[in-house]
Design an enzyme around this catalytic site. Structure first.
Site, PDB file in Angstrom:
ATOM      1  N   CYS A  53     105.353 -72.193 -19.183  1.00 20.37           N
ATOM      2  CA  CYS A  53     105.963 -71.360 -20.210  1.00 20.37           C
ATOM      3  C   CYS A  53     105.972 -72.172 -21.511  1.00 20.37           C
ATOM      4  O   CYS A  53     106.780 -73.086 -21.677  1.00 20.37           O
ATOM      5  CB  CYS A  53     107.370 -70.992 -19.753  1.00 20.37           C
ATOM      6  SG  CYS A  53     108.159 -69.722 -20.724  1.00 20.37           S
ATOM      7  N   CYS A 112     102.145 -82.670 -24.494  1.00 15.37           N
ATOM      8  CA  CYS A 112     100.739 -82.971 -24.733  1.00 15.37           C
ATOM      9  C   CYS A 112     100.448 -84.395 -24.257  1.00 15.37           C
ATOM     10  O   CYS A 112     101.180 -85.331 -24.594  1.00 15.37           O
ATOM     11  CB  CYS A 112     100.426 -82.826 -26.219  1.00 15.37           C
ATOM     12  SG  CYS A 112      98.750 -83.339 -26.679  1.00 15.37           S
ATOM     13  N   CYS A 120      96.749 -78.068 -28.638  1.00 11.04           N
ATOM     14  CA  CYS A 120      97.978 -78.585 -29.229  1.00 11.04           C
ATOM     15  C   CYS A 120      97.904 -78.431 -30.749  1.00 11.04           C
ATOM     16  O   CYS A 120      96.915 -78.826 -31.374  1.00 11.04           O
ATOM     17  CB  CYS A 120      98.159 -80.055 -28.841  1.00 11.04           C
ATOM     18  SG  CYS A 120      99.611 -80.839 -29.573  1.00 11.04           S
ATOM     19  N   CYS A 152      99.546 -86.668 -27.645  1.00 11.43           N
ATOM     20  CA  CYS A 152     100.511 -87.014 -28.699  1.00 11.43           C
ATOM     21  C   CYS A 152     101.958 -86.984 -28.215  1.00 11.43           C
ATOM     22  O   CYS A 152     102.856 -87.391 -28.949  1.00 11.43           O
ATOM     23  CB  CYS A 152     100.348 -86.096 -29.907  1.00 11.43           C
ATOM     24  SG  CYS A 152     100.936 -84.412 -29.658  1.00 11.43           S
TER      25      CYS A 152
END
Length: 164
Positions: free
Chosen positions: A153, A130, A82, A133
């Site tokens: 995707c 994520c 991330c 976060c």
């Protein structure tokens, strides 16, 4: 014998609900932003930590232009993380060329992501975010390769690559 006429107020209520439904659906509906995450900052702090493009994708659920991410051509061994918090998301061994213009994977790392239902286009899609976060990464579809049949995707701007 005919059916009783629907009272005018009830008819107007049904009509207005029908008209409002697409508008409400287009406003989103994903619950990722409402949840508390281990990594959390104010909007101002996220803006300081991220580039404007990263902020738009990760915090405002944007989508990058297809075929623009350098990560499309990343084929080295390593891990995609991330861009907001460094959380490990996908192993390079699960990346494949979907032909869509966005980095695609058939499986995330364990515990790396969360999902929610996204209605921003007026129909349900599965948003991927994520797990640490809550940043928007992209969407998952059921048209990927074996063994999972999934196509994660992802927006390349939402990730960074860490070579092995």
């Amino acid at each position: 014998m005919t059916a009783p006429a629907m009272p005018r107020r009830r008819f107007l209520a049904w009509l207005s609900m029908g008209a409002a439904l697409p508008v409400m659906a287009a406003c989103g509906g994903g619950d990722a932003s409402a949840k508390a995450y281990p990594v959390s900052f104010s909007e101002a702090e996220w803006r300081k930590r991220l580039t404007p493009a990263q902020f738009h994708i990760l915090r405002e659920q944007g989508t990058e232009t297809p075929f623009t991410s350098p990560l499309n051509n990343e084929h080295r061994a390593g891990t995609f993380v991330c861009a907001a918090d460094g959380n490990r998301l996908f192993a390079s061994a699960t990346k494949f060329d979907s032909g869509t213009g966005w980095p695609s994977f058939w499986k995330p790392l364990p515990g790396a992501i969360g999902t929610s239902t996204d209605f921003r286009l007026g129909y349900p899609r599965t948003e991927v975010h994520c797990a640490r976060c809550g940043g928007h990464l992209g969407h998952v579809f059921d048209d990927g390769p074996k063994p999972t049949g999934k196509r994660y995707c992802m927006n390349g701007i939402a990730m960074k690559f860490v070579p092995a």
